[in-house]
Design a protein around this motif. Structure first.
Motif, PDB file in Angstrom:
ATOM      1  N   TYR A  37       1.262  -1.023  -0.070  1.00 58.84           N
ATOM      2  CA  TYR A  37      -0.074   0.066   0.214  1.00 58.84           C
ATOM      3  C   TYR A  37       0.816   1.070  -0.051  1.00 58.84           C
ATOM      4  O   TYR A  37       0.632   2.731  -0.363  1.00 58.84           O
ATOM      5  N   CYS A  38       2.118   1.277   0.475  1.00 59.65           N
ATOM      6  CA  CYS A  38       2.793   2.403   1.156  1.00 59.65           C
ATOM      7  C   CYS A  38       3.944   2.924   0.256  1.00 59.65           C
ATOM      8  O   CYS A  38       4.476   3.678  -0.172  1.00 59.65           O
ATOM      9  N   ARG A  39       5.209   1.909  -0.379  1.00 59.46           N
ATOM     10  CA  ARG A  39       5.886   2.294  -0.780  1.00 59.46           C
ATOM     11  C   ARG A  39       6.427   2.598  -1.702  1.00 59.46           C
ATOM     12  O   ARG A  39       7.332   3.857  -1.511  1.00 59.46           O
ATOM     13  N   ASN A  40       5.777   2.309  -2.801  1.00 62.35           N
ATOM     14  CA  ASN A  40       6.328   3.115  -4.273  1.00 62.35           C
ATOM     15  C   ASN A  40       6.030   4.802  -3.926  1.00 62.35           C
ATOM     16  O   ASN A  40       6.723   5.695  -4.647  1.00 62.35           O
ATOM     17  N   CYS A  41       4.716   4.883  -3.546  1.00 61.87           N
ATOM     18  CA  CYS A  41       3.962   6.678  -3.152  1.00 61.87           C
ATOM     19  C   CYS A  41       4.980   6.833  -2.167  1.00 61.87           C
ATOM     20  O   CYS A  41       5.817   8.476  -2.657  1.00 61.87           O
ATOM     21  N   HIS A  42       5.700   6.724  -1.039  1.00 62.96           N
ATOM     22  CA  HIS A  42       6.357   7.545   0.026  1.00 62.96           C
ATOM     23  C   HIS A  42       7.821   7.307  -1.362  1.00 62.96           C
ATOM     24  O   HIS A  42       8.810   8.404  -1.211  1.00 62.96           O
ATOM     25  N   GLU A  43       7.946   6.832  -1.643  1.00 61.89           N
ATOM     26  CA  GLU A  43       9.389   6.540  -2.494  1.00 61.89           C
ATOM     27  C   GLU A  43       9.467   7.813  -3.527  1.00 61.89           C
ATOM     28  O   GLU A  43      10.491   8.638  -3.720  1.00 61.89           O
ATOM     29  N   ASN A  44       8.287   7.935  -4.266  1.00 60.11           N
ATOM     30  CA  ASN A  44       8.255   8.756  -5.290  1.00 60.11           C
ATOM     31  C   ASN A  44       7.655   9.979  -4.272  1.00 60.11           C
ATOM     32  O   ASN A  44       8.430  11.130  -5.307  1.00 60.11           O
ATOM     33  N   LYS A  45       7.623  10.537  -3.543  1.00 61.32           N
ATOM     34  CA  LYS A  45       7.381  11.956  -3.099  1.00 61.32           C
ATOM     35  C   LYS A  45       8.165  12.420  -1.933  1.00 61.32           C
ATOM     36  O   LYS A  45       8.115  13.359  -1.909  1.00 61.32           O
ATOM     37  N   GLY A  46       9.228  11.632  -1.579  1.00 60.66           N
ATOM     38  CA  GLY A  46      10.126  12.506  -1.007  1.00 60.66           C
ATOM     39  C   GLY A  46      10.733  12.382  -0.472  1.00 60.66           C
ATOM     40  O   GLY A  46      11.927  12.222   1.097  1.00 60.66           O
ATOM     41  N   LEU A  47       9.594  10.820   0.953  1.00 61.14           N
ATOM     42  CA  LEU A  47      10.229  10.458   2.261  1.00 61.14           C
ATOM     43  C   LEU A  47      10.852   9.209   2.176  1.00 61.14           C
ATOM     44  O   LEU A  47      11.487   9.020   3.270  1.00 61.14           O
ATOM     45  N   GLY A  48      11.018   8.575   1.027  1.00 62.14           N
ATOM     46  CA  GLY A  48      12.525   7.831   0.941  1.00 62.14           C
ATOM     47  C   GLY A  48      11.421   7.061   1.018  1.00 62.14           C
ATOM     48  O   GLY A  48      10.449   6.164   1.496  1.00 62.14           O
ATOM     49  N   PRO A  49      12.046   5.432  -0.064  1.00 63.59           N
ATOM     50  CA  PRO A  49      11.015   4.248   0.376  1.00 63.59           C
ATOM     51  C   PRO A  49      10.653   3.787   1.983  1.00 63.59           C
ATOM     52  O   PRO A  49       9.651   2.787   2.220  1.00 63.59           O
ATOM     53  N   TYR A  50      11.310   3.883   2.531  1.00 63.10           N
ATOM     54  CA  TYR A  50      11.403   4.027   3.937  1.00 63.10           C
ATOM     55  C   TYR A  50      11.053   4.360   4.915  1.00 63.10           C
ATOM     56  O   TYR A  50      11.678   4.290   6.413  1.00 63.10           O
ATOM     57  N   LEU A  51      10.974   5.263   4.616  1.00 63.42           N
ATOM     58  CA  LEU A  51      10.621   6.788   5.104  1.00 63.42           C
ATOM     59  C   LEU A  51      11.680   7.261   5.742  1.00 63.42           C
ATOM     60  O   LEU A  51      11.909   7.676   7.441  1.00 63.42           O
ATOM     61  N   GLU A  52      12.851   7.117   5.025  1.00 59.53           N
ATOM     62  CA  GLU A  52      13.958   8.085   5.880  1.00 59.53           C
ATOM     63  C   GLU A  52      13.816   9.547   6.233  1.00 59.53           C
ATOM     64  O   GLU A  52      14.572   9.716   6.970  1.00 59.53           O
ATOM     65  N   GLN A  53      12.623   9.763   5.873  1.00 59.66           N
ATOM     66  CA  GLN A  53      12.997  11.778   5.788  1.00 59.66           C
ATOM     67  C   GLN A  53      12.410  11.868   6.962  1.00 59.66           C
ATOM     68  O   GLN A  53      11.508  12.992   6.913  1.00 59.66           O
ATOM     69  N   PHE A  54      11.128  10.568   7.218  1.00 58.50           N
ATOM     70  CA  PHE A  54      10.397  10.931   8.156  1.00 58.50           C
ATOM     71  C   PHE A  54      11.185  11.504   9.469  1.00 58.50           C
ATOM     72  O   PHE A  54      11.459  11.537   9.578  1.00 58.50           O
TER      73      PHE A  54
END
Length: 110
Positions: A37-54
């Protein structure tokens, strides 16, 4: 010409090709649900695939706030994230726990 083998192949092949895939409504593991559900969008929106920018530290959302974002669209200033009301409470908790364990932590003061 006997079309029966061809017809059987057309019906059975698509059924067999998906045998190993777990439908999303039956997924239980947070990592598996996050991937779906999440990885692709978070990767494309700049948070990083595993929310590195969270956010980390005192600005980091609590696990229950992550659940609110996932299930109900509570945005916590993160505009544009879709909600996923189709997830069960257990699935949303699993994703939130996965995110909480994966996100960066604030540096420890010495």
């Amino acid at each position: 010409m006997n079309l029966r083998p061809l017809l059987i192949g057309l019906v059975v092949t698509p059924l067999l090709s998906g045998c190993g895939d777990t439908p999303p409504e039956r997924m239980k593991a947070g990592d598996e649900l996050y991937e779906y559900y999440c990885r692709n969008c978070h990767e494309n929106k700049g948070l990083g695939p595993y929310l590195e920018q969270f956010p980390a530290g005192p600005d980091a959302p609590a696990t229950y706030e992550i659940v609110l974002m996932i299930k109900h669209g509570y945005d916590l200033g993160h505009k544009g994230m879709p909600s996923f009301p189709q997830l069960s409470d257990e699935q949303a908790d699993a994703v939130a726990d996965f995110i909480h364990t994966r996100r960066p932590r604030a540096p420890q003061a010495n």
